[in-house]
Write a protein that holds these residues in place. Structure first.
Motif, PDB file in Angstrom:
ATOM      1  N   ARG A   1       0.500  -1.007  -0.042  1.00 46.40           N
ATOM      2  CA  ARG A   1       0.045   0.089   0.017  1.00 46.40           C
ATOM      3  C   ARG A   1       0.052   0.969  -0.219  1.00 46.40           C
ATOM      4  O   ARG A   1       0.741   1.937  -0.260  1.00 46.40           O
ATOM      5  CB  ARG A   1      -0.905   0.008   1.297  1.00 46.40           C
ATOM      6  CG  ARG A   1      -1.760   1.417   1.081  1.00 46.40           C
ATOM      7  CD  ARG A   1      -2.697   0.969   2.499  1.00 46.40           C
ATOM      8  NE  ARG A   1      -3.834  -0.125   2.602  1.00 46.40           N
ATOM      9  CZ  ARG A   1      -3.813  -0.517   3.359  1.00 46.40           C
ATOM     10  NH1 ARG A   1      -4.090  -0.096   5.176  1.00 46.40           N
ATOM     11  NH2 ARG A   1      -5.222  -1.727   3.763  1.00 46.40           N
ATOM     12  N   ALA A   2       1.901   1.075   1.157  1.00 46.85           N
ATOM     13  CA  ALA A   2       2.465   2.871   0.873  1.00 46.85           C
ATOM     14  C   ALA A   2       3.072   2.335  -0.548  1.00 46.85           C
ATOM     15  O   ALA A   2       4.095   3.472  -0.915  1.00 46.85           O
ATOM     16  CB  ALA A   2       3.776   2.194   1.652  1.00 46.85           C
ATOM     17  N   MET A   3       3.791   1.682  -1.284  1.00 48.70           N
ATOM     18  CA  MET A   3       5.001   1.429  -2.053  1.00 48.70           C
ATOM     19  C   MET A   3       4.062   2.132  -3.946  1.00 48.70           C
ATOM     20  O   MET A   3       4.687   2.092  -4.372  1.00 48.70           O
ATOM     21  CB  MET A   3       5.787   0.376  -2.796  1.00 48.70           C
ATOM     22  CG  MET A   3       6.506  -0.245  -0.957  1.00 48.70           C
ATOM     23  SD  MET A   3       7.368  -1.757  -2.094  1.00 48.70           S
ATOM     24  CE  MET A   3       6.013  -3.076  -1.741  1.00 48.70           C
TER      25      MET A   3
ATOM     26  N   ARG B   1      -1.806   9.199  -7.910  1.00 46.09           N
ATOM     27  CA  ARG B   1      -2.581  10.021  -6.976  1.00 46.09           C
ATOM     28  C   ARG B   1      -3.915   9.000  -6.455  1.00 46.09           C
ATOM     29  O   ARG B   1      -4.154   9.246  -4.738  1.00 46.09           O
ATOM     30  CB  ARG B   1      -3.370  11.040  -7.045  1.00 46.09           C
ATOM     31  CG  ARG B   1      -1.830  11.746  -7.692  1.00 46.09           C
ATOM     32  CD  ARG B   1      -2.599  13.922  -7.950  1.00 46.09           C
ATOM     33  NE  ARG B   1      -2.871  13.258  -9.388  1.00 46.09           N
ATOM     34  CZ  ARG B   1      -2.700  13.921 -10.875  1.00 46.09           C
ATOM     35  NH1 ARG B   1      -1.224  13.613 -10.374  1.00 46.09           N
ATOM     36  NH2 ARG B   1      -3.565  14.093 -10.947  1.00 46.09           N
ATOM     37  N   TRP B   2      -5.130   8.494  -7.314  1.00 42.72           N
ATOM     38  CA  TRP B   2      -6.587   8.116  -6.618  1.00 42.72           C
ATOM     39  C   TRP B   2      -5.647   6.479  -5.531  1.00 42.72           C
ATOM     40  O   TRP B   2      -6.243   6.608  -4.921  1.00 42.72           O
ATOM     41  CB  TRP B   2      -6.440   7.224  -7.896  1.00 42.72           C
ATOM     42  CG  TRP B   2      -7.970   6.693  -7.175  1.00 42.72           C
ATOM     43  CD1 TRP B   2      -8.576   7.207  -6.765  1.00 42.72           C
ATOM     44  CD2 TRP B   2      -7.994   5.287  -7.110  1.00 42.72           C
ATOM     45  NE1 TRP B   2     -10.499   5.806  -6.844  1.00 42.72           N
ATOM     46  CE2 TRP B   2      -9.203   4.479  -6.856  1.00 42.72           C
ATOM     47  CE3 TRP B   2      -7.300   4.074  -7.300  1.00 42.72           C
ATOM     48  CZ2 TRP B   2      -9.908   2.971  -6.912  1.00 42.72           C
ATOM     49  CZ3 TRP B   2      -7.556   2.210  -7.220  1.00 42.72           C
ATOM     50  CH2 TRP B   2      -8.888   2.697  -6.323  1.00 42.72           C
ATOM     51  N   LEU B   3      -4.447   5.802  -5.993  1.00 49.65           N
ATOM     52  CA  LEU B   3      -4.562   4.806  -5.048  1.00 49.65           C
ATOM     53  C   LEU B   3      -3.596   5.455  -3.481  1.00 49.65           C
ATOM     54  O   LEU B   3      -4.051   4.621  -2.624  1.00 49.65           O
ATOM     55  CB  LEU B   3      -3.455   4.039  -5.702  1.00 49.65           C
ATOM     56  CG  LEU B   3      -3.413   2.941  -6.705  1.00 49.65           C
ATOM     57  CD1 LEU B   3      -2.644   2.180  -7.610  1.00 49.65           C
ATOM     58  CD2 LEU B   3      -4.697   2.000  -6.499  1.00 49.65           C
ATOM     59  N   GLU B   4      -3.064   6.552  -3.237  1.00 47.70           N
ATOM     60  CA  GLU B   4      -2.797   6.869  -2.526  1.00 47.70           C
ATOM     61  C   GLU B   4      -3.227   7.855  -1.920  1.00 47.70           C
ATOM     62  O   GLU B   4      -3.902   7.257  -0.356  1.00 47.70           O
ATOM     63  CB  GLU B   4      -1.569   8.148  -2.916  1.00 47.70           C
ATOM     64  CG  GLU B   4      -1.130   8.842  -1.413  1.00 47.70           C
ATOM     65  CD  GLU B   4      -0.113   9.565  -1.860  1.00 47.70           C
ATOM     66  OE1 GLU B   4       0.943  10.248  -1.243  1.00 47.70           O
ATOM     67  OE2 GLU B   4       0.481  10.318  -2.960  1.00 47.70           O
TER      68      GLU B   4
ATOM     69  N   ARG C   1      -7.375   6.908  -1.852  1.00 43.70           N
ATOM     70  CA  ARG C   1      -8.216   5.703  -1.182  1.00 43.70           C
ATOM     71  C   ARG C   1      -6.866   4.641  -0.399  1.00 43.70           C
ATOM     72  O   ARG C   1      -7.177   4.773   1.073  1.00 43.70           O
ATOM     73  CB  ARG C   1      -7.970   4.479  -2.396  1.00 43.70           C
ATOM     74  CG  ARG C   1      -8.708   3.271  -1.369  1.00 43.70           C
ATOM     75  CD  ARG C   1      -9.163   2.003  -2.963  1.00 43.70           C
ATOM     76  NE  ARG C   1      -9.670   0.910  -2.720  1.00 43.70           N
ATOM     77  CZ  ARG C   1      -9.439   0.021  -3.507  1.00 43.70           C
ATOM     78  NH1 ARG C   1      -8.834  -0.017  -4.471  1.00 43.70           N
ATOM     79  NH2 ARG C   1     -10.691  -1.207  -2.778  1.00 43.70           N
ATOM     80  N   GLY C   2      -5.477   4.751   0.000  1.00 44.79           N
ATOM     81  CA  GLY C   2      -4.717   3.733   0.732  1.00 44.79           C
ATOM     82  C   GLY C   2      -4.902   4.864   2.016  1.00 44.79           C
ATOM     83  O   GLY C   2      -5.280   4.454   3.436  1.00 44.79           O
ATOM     84  N   ARG C   3      -5.186   6.305   2.030  1.00 43.25           N
ATOM     85  CA  ARG C   3      -4.715   7.247   3.613  1.00 43.25           C
ATOM     86  C   ARG C   3      -6.145   7.296   3.900  1.00 43.25           C
ATOM     87  O   ARG C   3      -6.275   7.146   4.808  1.00 43.25           O
ATOM     88  CB  ARG C   3      -4.254   8.459   2.712  1.00 43.25           C
ATOM     89  CG  ARG C   3      -2.510   8.859   2.423  1.00 43.25           C
ATOM     90  CD  ARG C   3      -3.291  10.256   2.751  1.00 43.25           C
ATOM     91  NE  ARG C   3      -3.544  11.251   1.245  1.00 43.25           N
ATOM     92  CZ  ARG C   3      -3.824  11.525   0.426  1.00 43.25           C
ATOM     93  NH1 ARG C   3      -2.315  11.269   0.196  1.00 43.25           N
ATOM     94  NH2 ARG C   3      -4.077  12.430   0.181  1.00 43.25           N
TER      95      ARG C   3
ATOM     96  N   ALA D   1      -9.354   4.409   8.462  1.00 45.77           N
ATOM     97  CA  ALA D   1     -11.180   4.434   9.280  1.00 45.77           C
ATOM     98  C   ALA D   1     -10.484   3.639  10.362  1.00 45.77           C
ATOM     99  O   ALA D   1     -11.360   2.382   9.917  1.00 45.77           O
ATOM    100  CB  ALA D   1     -11.238   3.259   7.856  1.00 45.77           C
ATOM    101  N   GLY D   2      -9.170   3.260  10.412  1.00 47.99           N
ATOM    102  CA  GLY D   2      -9.006   2.519  11.037  1.00 47.99           C
ATOM    103  C   GLY D   2     -10.322   2.335  12.686  1.00 47.99           C
ATOM    104  O   GLY D   2     -10.508   1.029  13.124  1.00 47.99           O
ATOM    105  N   PRO D   3     -10.705   3.129  13.744  1.00 41.76           N
ATOM    106  CA  PRO D   3     -11.255   3.438  14.317  1.00 41.76           C
ATOM    107  C   PRO D   3     -12.644   2.653  14.074  1.00 41.76           C
ATOM    108  O   PRO D   3     -13.312   1.750  15.022  1.00 41.76           O
ATOM    109  CB  PRO D   3     -11.639   5.126  14.664  1.00 41.76           C
ATOM    110  CG  PRO D   3     -11.139   5.280  14.727  1.00 41.76           C
ATOM    111  CD  PRO D   3     -10.148   4.218  13.455  1.00 41.76           C
TER     112      PRO D   3
END
Length: 301
Positions: free
Chosen positions: A187-189, A257-260, A262-264, A269-271
């Motif tokens: 996800r970060a790469m 940019r879309w993948l970045e 979406r990853g953020r 959305a952790g909680p």
């Protein structure tokens, strides 16, 4: 209103000064563009005769063939560079010192080698009758070395406790890499990987130096062999080819940019994540990354 302590909002004088600088800069750029357009127009580069060759079916077919060859070279180079990058990254992270040294030397050498020289040397020495593979090989060696550093940095960015917890559970290194580290690092790469693929796509234009009939080479042939009353249509050819390159690169950049984004959004959305995922890492390991936590999970305490 909460202001940043690192930034002071400009006052009235600063805003006027910034506005004046912006207006002057815009006027200067507009003047340069006008001068360039005027000089080209004076040489007849925007006359109707210059655009007439693009009405012929043969010219249109050659441009489409050049675009097809560009995408073919990019497809081969993209896939092979990703595979090579993954292998080199695995080698650089290996526990075996000779493998690690070899992969490090390989990456550093081909990252430092100028791509134009590499492609030309491959064409002259190995692929004299196959310019496509000279171009693809050069792009693969260079971009694969860069992708290897992206993969290695992404894997090293995963918290060390994830790997320690996996080893404490008795997993082998291949299982740790394939089941724990790589899924979390992907996800970060992805944005950086796609950004390098944009570079790969643009570098396919270097095929013109070895007579590979990609889009730039076809445009050069059209501009150099099509004579009109006003001269050779170099500027119209550039105005036709450049938007194609820009559109392809913008499509890849937009995907990155879309993948970045979406990853953020997914990380943020952790909680609200499902309860079964709230206490685990990317591969189902305890989120408390540490040997003690992993040992407790292994013994059931």
């Amino acid at each position: 209103m909460s202001g940043s302590v690192l930034y002071d909002a400009p006052g009235p004088r600063a805003r006027r000064r910034n506005l004046a600088v912006g207006v002057l800069a815009t006027a200067g750029i507009a003047a340069l563009v006008w001068v360039a357009v005027a000089r080209l127009a004076s040489h007849g580069q925007f006359s109707a005769d210059m655009w007439a060759p693009f009405q012929y079916k043969n010219v249109q077919e050659r441009l489409l063939h050049g675009l097809q060859d560009t995408l073919t070279a990019f497809a081969f180079a993209a896939v092979l560079s990703l595979l090579l990058g993954a292998l080199l990254a695995a080698g650089r992270l290996s526990d075996h010192r000779p493998v690690r040294w070899f992969c490090t030397a390989f990456v550093e050498f081909f990252r430092a080698m100028p791509l134009v020289i590499m492609i030309f040397a491959l064409y002259q020495g190995l692929f004299g009758d196959a310019p496509l593979w000279a171009l693809v090989t050069g792009l693969t060696l260079y971009n694969g070395s860069v992708q290897a550093e992206i993969f290695r940095a992404g894997i090293n960015a995963v918290p060390r406790g994830q790997a320690e917890a996996a080893y404490a559970l008795g997993m082998r290194k291949s299982q740790v890499m394939g089941g724990v580290l790589v899924p979390q690092a992907v996800r970060a790469m992805l944005p950086s990987v796609l950004s390098q693929l944009v570079v790969t796509l643009k570098d396919t234009s270097l095929g013109y130096i070895i007579t590979y009939e990609e889009l730039l080479y076809v445009g050069k042939l059209i501009a150099g062999t099509t004579s009109t009353a006003e001269g050779y249509p170099y500027v119209p050819v550039v105005l036709v080819i450049a938007p194609v390159y820009i559109g392809l690169c913008l499509a890849l950049s937009g995907l990155a940019r879309w993948l970045e984004t979406r990853g953020r959004r997914n990380r943020g959305a952790g909680p609200g994540a499902p309860a079964k995922d709230a206490g685990t890492g990317g591969a189902g390991l305890p989120a408390a990354a540490g040997p003690a936590a992993a040992g407790s999970a292994a013994t059931g305490e």
